[in-house]
Design a protein around this motif. Structure first.
Motif, short mmCIF file in Angstrom:
data_model
loop_
_atom_site.label_atom_id
_atom_site.label_comp_id
_atom_site.label_asym_id
_atom_site.label_seq_id
_atom_site.Cartn_x
_atom_site.Cartn_y
_atom_site.Cartn_z
N THR A 1 0.90 -1.18 -0.04
CA THR A 1 -0.01 -0.06 -0.01
C THR A 1 0.93 1.13 -0.05
O THR A 1 0.70 2.40 -0.58
N LEU A 2 1.86 1.16 0.71
CA LEU A 2 2.86 2.56 0.91
C LEU A 2 4.10 2.37 -0.19
O LEU A 2 4.61 3.30 -0.36
N THR A 3 4.64 1.26 -0.41
CA THR A 3 5.86 1.05 -1.01
C THR A 3 6.02 1.93 -2.13
O THR A 3 7.35 2.41 -2.19
N SER A 4 5.02 2.32 -3.14
CA SER A 4 5.30 3.02 -4.06
C SER A 4 5.40 4.72 -3.92
O SER A 4 5.73 5.32 -4.89
N ARG A 5 5.05 5.10 -2.60
CA ARG A 5 5.21 6.42 -2.48
C ARG A 5 6.45 6.98 -2.16
O ARG A 5 7.21 6.23 -1.21
#
Length: 546
Positions: free
Chosen positions: A538-542
């Motif tokens: 959920t957060l990895t690509s941010r």
């Protein structure tokens, strides 16, 4: 007459009466006598590390050194009676008198400063002076009068300008030594500015590093034996730093899907293979992983396949390039029945620092690198305060490109005291990347830094938090009557609301325990901590995720 070795230097000086007239160099008699004694001293210590390199620098520019004869005469008389401990600071100064002789003010200041060096001056000052000499004579950036020819104490380093990463990128040639050999390049990871930097190096740097401390010219053999080197495929690498046997195994990096199984089957088998060597058949005794999650992946896949890592001959685990949490460290050591060693380094500078056995996360620096921890103005921070880490690569270990007070993009705390492990020298507690540090100002104006490593150490305790390539989380501040610190954490999966609430509380307690700044601010009623859990990816690509 060409002077290209220490013996010819000594011979030339001993017969200086005839050579002076032939070469056109005007040197007073007392200067010749004193330099003769200095040359003999260097020649007698040709096998010593510092003596050899000081002599080499002296040789190249000796014939042009004398401009201010009266001043040099009195200085040279002092040289003649100098204690051996001073010879390197002295020789480095003499070596660049020729190249810097036109700058009379700078030369005069250097003579005064080196004359004040205590005979007990430590090795670090000697190496810094050799580095300043080499940099001033070969790199356009350091030929400026902003850089002294010599220093007499470590605190004088603060007068030197810092080298920002964007400056190195903008004008790399200005810190590259003129006519220096280039045998290979190292490529930075581009994690500081988003742009990779290709840094030239030469074999002599690695040879100096591996020979340091040896009584002869023989490279020190690696204590780790046959080594399996784990590195992501496509990574640009340089030459090894020391002797020993190395087997390179590259792998395809895909942290989200944890790589292809067939590659790890093959690599795991290599751990038990007997490799032919000059001393007979050898099994892998050391695994060196850059970055560390390669070792984590190998260990996990071996255990999943019913292969016991501790049944191998591996006795040492080396990891470089990233943080390793305390829980993961214990798991790796127990799984392999081996010691885990981590190092701190940057691709631009040869060598690195070794982690303290008594204080995980603290790194001890040897004679090849001079570390500093500075504030935003480039000044040394007070004792026990945190700041930006700056490194100086020292001659003769750094030659092709010279990095003086270089901003590496890391955050930490300096320790200059004797360590409980017995190390005496400069050490740095590594606390993460500078860009990942949050700053909170309390009501009394005190600024508290919240670096990433204590938070990662807390998250490393929890099996529900993925460890590859590292725990994924995001920190942000919410302004209000009381400042709120929101920490979003990525988990493998969420196991119901009761589990979520229990895990959020446990993670918050672990973070408070690990980070003293958060603990103090919460105790003073100036900060509220809230942990939020998210499913994996959920957060990895941010970009703001640590």
């Amino acid at each position: 007459m060409r002077i290209d070795n220490i013996s010819s230097l000594a011979d030339w000086l001993r017969s200086a009466d005839s050579n002076v007239s032939n070469s056109g160099v005007e040197i007073a008699r007392p200067v010749i006598d004193a330099l003769g004694r200095l040359a003999t001293l260097i020649a007698d210590n040709a096998n010593g590390n510092l003596g050899f390199h000081a002599g080499s620098l002296l040789i190249s520019t000796l014939q042009e050194h004398a401009r201010d004869t009266a001043r040099l005469t009195s200085f040279a008389c002092w040289i003649g009676s100098a204690a051996p401990q001073r010879r390197d600071a002295i020789a480095n100064l003499l070596s660049i008198m020729g190249s810097q002789a036109r700058d009379q003010n700078r030369l005069a200041a250097a003579l005064d400063s080196v004359a004040a060096v205590d005979s007990g001056a430590n090795e670090v000052v000697d190496l810094l002076n050799l580095t300043l000499a080499h940099a001033g004579a070969t790199c356009s950036r350091y030929a400026s009068s902003r850089y002294p020819i010599a220093i007499t104490a470590l605190d004088q380093m603060e007068a030197l300008p810092v080298l920002r990463r964007n400056e190195a990128e903008r004008d790399l040639l200005s810190i590259c030594a003129k006519e220096a050999p280039v045998d290979f390049y190292t490529a930075t990871s581009a994690t500081t500015t988003g742009r990779a930097l290709l840094v030239p190096h030469c074999r002599a740097e690695n040879e100096a590093f591996s020979k340091y401390g040896s009584s002869d010219d023989t490279a020190v053999e690696s204590p780790y034996g046959m080594t399996l080197r784990l590195m992501p495929a496509g990574r640009l690498i340089g030459a090894p730093l020391a002797g020993g046997d190395t087997v390179l195994a590259t792998y395809e990096t895909n942290a989200l899907h944890e790589n292809r199984w067939d590659l790890w089957d093959y690599i795991a088998a290599q751990v038990f293979v007997e490799f032919p060597s000059r001393n007979g058949l050898k099994q892998i005794q050391t695994i060196h992983a850059t970055p560390p999650f390669g070792l984590i992946l190998l260990t996990k896949y071996m255990l999943q396949r019913g292969m016991e890592p501790k049944d191998s001959s591996v006795k040492n685990l080396l990891v470089t390039g990233s943080w390793v949490g305390p829980t993961t460290r214990r798991w790796l050591q127990e799984s392999w029945g081996a010691r885990l060693h981590t190092t701190y380094s940057c691709s631009e500078i040869v060598g690195g620092a070794v982690e303290c056995e008594d204080h995980p996360g603290r790194y001890h620096f040897g004679p090849n690198i001079f570390p500093e921890v500075l504030n935003g103005a480039g000044k040394a921070v007070a004792k026990d305060e945190q700041g930006d880490i700056y490194l100086t690569g020292l001659y003769p270990f750094q030659r092709s490109a010279v990095f003086l007070r270089y901003e590496v993009g890391d955050w930490g705390k300096l320790s200059e005291e004797f360590c409980t492990c017995g190390f005496a020298g400069r050490s740095v507690d590594f606390l993460g990347r500078t860009r990942d540090v949050l700053s909170i100002t309390s009501s009394d104006g005190t600024r508290f830094a919240i670096p990433p490593v204590p938070v990662r150490n807390a998250l490393d305790r929890f099996a529900c938090v993925p460890k590859i390539p590292r725990p994924q989380y995001r920190m942000r501040l919410e302004q209000g009557t009381t400042v709120g610190l929101e920490i979003d954490v990525e988990c493998y999966a969420l196991a119901g609301q009761r589990w979520v609430e229990r895990t959020r509380t446990a993670i918050a307690e672990a973070i408070i325990e690990e980070d003293s700044s958060i603990r103090k601010l919460i105790s003073a009623g100036e900060l509220k901590l809230n942990v939020n859990l998210f499913t994996r990816s959920t957060l990895t690509s941010r970009p703001e995720v640590r």
